[in-house]
Every structure is written in C-alpha cells, then in structure tokens.
Design a protein around this motif. Sequence first.
Motif, PDB file in Angstrom:
ATOM      1  N   SER A 173      -5.340  -1.633 -21.606  1.00 14.63           N
ATOM      2  CA  SER A 173      -6.552  -2.435 -21.765  1.00 14.63           C
ATOM      3  C   SER A 173      -6.266  -3.561 -22.751  1.00 14.63           C
ATOM      4  O   SER A 173      -5.432  -3.425 -23.654  1.00 14.63           O
ATOM      5  CB  SER A 173      -7.709  -1.568 -22.277  1.00 14.63           C
ATOM      6  N   ALA A 174      -6.967  -4.667 -22.591  1.00 20.84           N
ATOM      7  CA  ALA A 174      -6.794  -5.786 -23.508  1.00 20.84           C
ATOM      8  C   ALA A 174      -7.170  -5.376 -24.930  1.00 20.84           C
ATOM      9  O   ALA A 174      -6.569  -5.852 -25.901  1.00 20.84           O
ATOM     10  CB  ALA A 174      -7.649  -6.968 -23.055  1.00 20.84           C
ATOM     11  N   PHE A 175      -8.141  -4.476 -25.047  1.00 23.23           N
ATOM     12  CA  PHE A 175      -8.577  -4.010 -26.368  1.00 23.23           C
ATOM     13  C   PHE A 175      -7.437  -3.282 -27.088  1.00 23.23           C
ATOM     14  O   PHE A 175      -7.154  -3.544 -28.262  1.00 23.23           O
ATOM     15  CB  PHE A 175      -9.789  -3.097 -26.216  1.00 23.23           C
ATOM     16  N   LYS A 176      -6.760  -2.352 -26.376  1.00 23.34           N
ATOM     17  CA  LYS A 176      -5.645  -1.613 -26.990  1.00 23.34           C
ATOM     18  C   LYS A 176      -4.477  -2.552 -27.296  1.00 23.34           C
ATOM     19  O   LYS A 176      -3.843  -2.462 -28.355  1.00 23.34           O
ATOM     20  CB  LYS A 176      -5.174  -0.486 -26.083  1.00 23.34           C
ATOM     21  N   LEU A 177      -4.195  -3.447 -26.369  1.00 24.54           N
ATOM     22  CA  LEU A 177      -3.108  -4.404 -26.579  1.00 24.54           C
ATOM     23  C   LEU A 177      -3.370  -5.225 -27.835  1.00 24.54           C
ATOM     24  O   LEU A 177      -2.471  -5.424 -28.667  1.00 24.54           O
ATOM     25  CB  LEU A 177      -2.992  -5.308 -25.354  1.00 24.54           C
ATOM     26  N   ASN A 178      -4.592  -5.693 -27.988  1.00 26.33           N
ATOM     27  CA  ASN A 178      -4.959  -6.507 -29.143  1.00 26.33           C
ATOM     28  C   ASN A 178      -4.857  -5.719 -30.444  1.00 26.33           C
ATOM     29  O   ASN A 178      -4.407  -6.240 -31.475  1.00 26.33           O
ATOM     30  CB  ASN A 178      -6.382  -7.036 -28.959  1.00 26.33           C
ATOM     31  N   ASN A 179      -5.254  -4.460 -30.406  1.00 30.46           N
ATOM     32  CA  ASN A 179      -5.130  -3.612 -31.589  1.00 30.46           C
ATOM     33  C   ASN A 179      -3.671  -3.395 -31.971  1.00 30.46           C
ATOM     34  O   ASN A 179      -3.325  -3.337 -33.158  1.00 30.46           O
ATOM     35  CB  ASN A 179      -5.811  -2.267 -31.364  1.00 30.46           C
ATOM     36  N   ASP A 180      -2.807  -3.277 -30.961  1.00 35.15           N
ATOM     37  CA  ASP A 180      -1.380  -3.136 -31.240  1.00 35.15           C
ATOM     38  C   ASP A 180      -0.816  -4.426 -31.829  1.00 35.15           C
ATOM     39  O   ASP A 180       0.063  -4.396 -32.697  1.00 35.15           O
ATOM     40  CB  ASP A 180      -0.622  -2.760 -29.965  1.00 35.15           C
ATOM     41  N   PHE A 181      -1.309  -5.567 -31.348  1.00 35.12           N
ATOM     42  CA  PHE A 181      -0.924  -6.851 -31.952  1.00 35.12           C
ATOM     43  C   PHE A 181      -1.281  -6.855 -33.440  1.00 35.12           C
ATOM     44  O   PHE A 181      -0.483  -7.265 -34.286  1.00 35.12           O
ATOM     45  CB  PHE A 181      -1.640  -8.012 -31.262  1.00 35.12           C
ATOM     46  N   LEU A 182      -2.502  -6.419 -33.750  1.00 34.65           N
ATOM     47  CA  LEU A 182      -2.972  -6.405 -35.136  1.00 34.65           C
ATOM     48  C   LEU A 182      -2.127  -5.462 -35.980  1.00 34.65           C
ATOM     49  O   LEU A 182      -1.777  -5.774 -37.128  1.00 34.65           O
ATOM     50  CB  LEU A 182      -4.447  -5.997 -35.183  1.00 34.65           C
ATOM     51  N   THR A 183      -1.796  -4.292 -35.419  1.00 34.20           N
ATOM     52  CA  THR A 183      -0.958  -3.329 -36.134  1.00 34.20           C
ATOM     53  C   THR A 183       0.396  -3.933 -36.467  1.00 34.20           C
ATOM     54  O   THR A 183       0.908  -3.791 -37.586  1.00 34.20           O
ATOM     55  CB  THR A 183      -0.762  -2.054 -35.289  1.00 34.20           C
ATOM     56  N   ALA A 184       0.984  -4.594 -35.472  1.00 30.67           N
ATOM     57  CA  ALA A 184       2.293  -5.221 -35.686  1.00 30.67           C
ATOM     58  C   ALA A 184       2.203  -6.318 -36.738  1.00 30.67           C
ATOM     59  O   ALA A 184       3.091  -6.470 -37.583  1.00 30.67           O
ATOM     60  CB  ALA A 184       2.818  -5.783 -34.372  1.00 30.67           C
ATOM     61  N   HIS A 185       1.125  -7.085 -36.695  1.00 30.57           N
ATOM     62  CA  HIS A 185       0.968  -8.229 -37.603  1.00 30.57           C
ATOM     63  C   HIS A 185       0.759  -7.786 -39.049  1.00 30.57           C
ATOM     64  O   HIS A 185       1.248  -8.433 -39.983  1.00 30.57           O
ATOM     65  CB  HIS A 185      -0.216  -9.086 -37.151  1.00 30.57           C
ATOM     66  N   THR A 186       0.044  -6.714 -39.248  1.00 32.30           N
ATOM     67  CA  THR A 186      -0.303  -6.280 -40.603  1.00 32.30           C
ATOM     68  C   THR A 186       0.647  -5.229 -41.161  1.00 32.30           C
ATOM     69  O   THR A 186       0.515  -4.825 -42.315  1.00 32.30           O
ATOM     70  CB  THR A 186      -1.732  -5.710 -40.629  1.00 32.30           C
ATOM     71  N   SER A 187       1.600  -4.794 -40.355  1.00 33.26           N
ATOM     72  CA  SER A 187       2.522  -3.749 -40.804  1.00 33.26           C
ATOM     73  C   SER A 187       3.677  -4.345 -41.597  1.00 33.26           C
ATOM     74  O   SER A 187       4.183  -5.426 -41.281  1.00 33.26           O
ATOM     75  CB  SER A 187       3.059  -2.975 -39.596  1.00 33.26           C
ATOM     76  N   PHE A 188       4.104  -3.606 -42.616  1.00 30.55           N
ATOM     77  CA  PHE A 188       5.280  -3.999 -43.387  1.00 30.55           C
ATOM     78  C   PHE A 188       6.519  -3.245 -42.915  1.00 30.55           C
ATOM     79  O   PHE A 188       7.590  -3.386 -43.469  1.00 30.55           O
ATOM     80  CB  PHE A 188       5.047  -3.732 -44.880  1.00 30.55           C
ATOM     81  N   ASP A 189       6.335  -2.438 -41.889  1.00 33.95           N
ATOM     82  CA  ASP A 189       7.440  -1.666 -41.333  1.00 33.95           C
ATOM     83  C   ASP A 189       8.434  -2.600 -40.671  1.00 33.95           C
ATOM     84  O   ASP A 189       8.070  -3.503 -39.924  1.00 33.95           O
ATOM     85  CB  ASP A 189       6.888  -0.656 -40.309  1.00 33.95           C
ATOM     86  N   THR A 190       9.723  -2.361 -40.917  1.00 36.84           N
ATOM     87  CA  THR A 190      10.757  -3.212 -40.317  1.00 36.84           C
ATOM     88  C   THR A 190      10.823  -3.050 -38.816  1.00 36.84           C
ATOM     89  O   THR A 190      11.382  -3.894 -38.122  1.00 36.84           O
ATOM     90  CB  THR A 190      12.139  -2.880 -40.911  1.00 36.84           C
TER      91      THR A 190
END
Length: 300
Positions: A192-209
């Motif tokens: 879903s676009a909603f889940k995809l967008n949330n994953d984008f946000l997770t990637a953007h705000t994560s400090f994980d390498t």
Amino acid sequence: MKNKLFLEAKNKIDGKKYFAEQKAYDNYSALLSFRDFALLDQQEKQLSWDWACNPTNQNKKLLDEVSSKKIAVAVAHGYKEEDLTPQYSCKICGDTGFLNGKRCVCLEREINALIRRECDLTCENCTFEASLESHPHNKQVYDACQKYCQNIDNKKILNVFLTGQTGTGKTYLCSAIANTLLKAGKTVLFVSAFKLNNDFLTAHTSFDTDKLAVIEHYLQPDVLIIDDLGTEPIYKNVTKEYLFALLNERLLAKRNTIVCTNLMFDQIMDLYDERISSRLQAQALKVKLESDDKRVKIAK
C-alpha cells in the motif's frame, strides 16, 4: 531476492529429505535391538555382497528370502515395511528438489509460496479467469492488462497506471496481475502507498547504517505494485523525494512498476510534482476503470 528465496525453498526441501531419512534410520536402529532382526540384517548384508560379487539367480533368491523374513520380523515387532525406508514428501524427486537437472515441481511450489509471502498478497483467488467483470469497457481494460502480463519480458511497457473511482475493482485487477506474474515465475511485491510512505519515513529518520536496505527492498522485485497512491500523507523532504528516487531507479533498471490510484494524471501532478508524474507515464500502459454507468476509457 530470487537467490534468497531459492535458498530458503531449497533448505526447506532439504529439511524434508533429512527428516524422512532420519525417521527411517531411527526405526532401523530401534529394530536392531531385537536379536532376531539383527541376525537377519547381518545375513542380508552378507548375501547382498555375495550377489554383487556373483549375481546368480541362486544368490538373488537367497537374498530375497532373507529380506522377506526380515520384513516379517519387523512387522511382528510392530513396524510396517515402509517404516524401514525413507518416506519422501515428493515421490517424483525424492525430496532432492531436482529431476534430470531441472527444478522439480515441489521446489517450484515452495519458491512460489515464499514469493507469495514476500509479495504480501492475500487474495490468491483474484485472477483474470475468476473475474466476474461483465461491463464490456471494463473488460477491455482487463484484456489490456492481461496482454501486459503476457508480454512483460519484452520491456516495451514498464509501468502500469491504473486509475478509477473507489469500488471499480482496481485492487482486484492489481491482484489478478500479481497472481498471473507470480505464476509466471516473477518476483512481485504488493504494497500500500501508506506502508511504502511509512517505510520512506523510517529510512529517512533512521541513523542505522543499513537504513537504505528499506529502499533496496522495493528496488529488487521484478514487479512492484503500489496500491492506493495518493491516500498517504505527504511528509516534507520524504514522500516526494523517496518516491521519485524509487520510480526513477526502477525505470533505469528496467523493472516494472504498477500504480493503482483514485487520481488522474493532472491530480498526480498537483499532489506530487512533474518529475514523479513523468516517471509514472514513462513507457506506461495507462488505463482507467469506471463504474457501470460510465464509459471505460483507455487513457491516452
């Protein structure tokens, strides 16, 4: 992704083979604790050697007689004849996963099951053949999408832009496309676009390498299906930027992307921007489903 799924499926098949052989070995070991069975087993081994060295009818007859007695003794101790040999799940390949150098149907079945799990597709019964769509113009759209599936390897059409009002059957059609492509051996990811967008946000705000692995997950499949594009919230510096990067990279890699949305192209332009709109239209089949009281048009 394909190699990962193949190895996981092969490990599962190997596990079945090991289990069948271990169970037969455990039964055999248990029977060896009975003296009458152990003596016959020893005789059988000696006669097998004799017959291998001197394959006469007499030696074969003696071997068969002892083998029959051995089975009778096993039965007397509460075992069945089949308990002494591995009972493989697949009678075709013996749980090796291969037959004559090619993948057995059991291995293909395991791979497809894993692909379906990765795809996150729950509607296994949504197919072109099972569709109850009767509207002649909607059926034109179905035919166009079915041809798209049949010719997906020629890479002439990389994207599908499917639009229409709520309730016109867009998600069903996307599921039918996904099931068809899965059956053809393609790796498909339905999100879903909603889940995809949330994953984008997770990637953007994560400090994980390893945060880019989130995006890589959506780059790898042969076909990515994004459902309900336009219903997700727009996060500043996230939604548009990551969506563009994803669509652009998939185009460059010549991987297919299917977008299902309630929006038309002018609305896509308004909500996102020209870059995203252009990527969605590049090498695209643009189709629109409408309700029964409206004429279905193939978008141009």
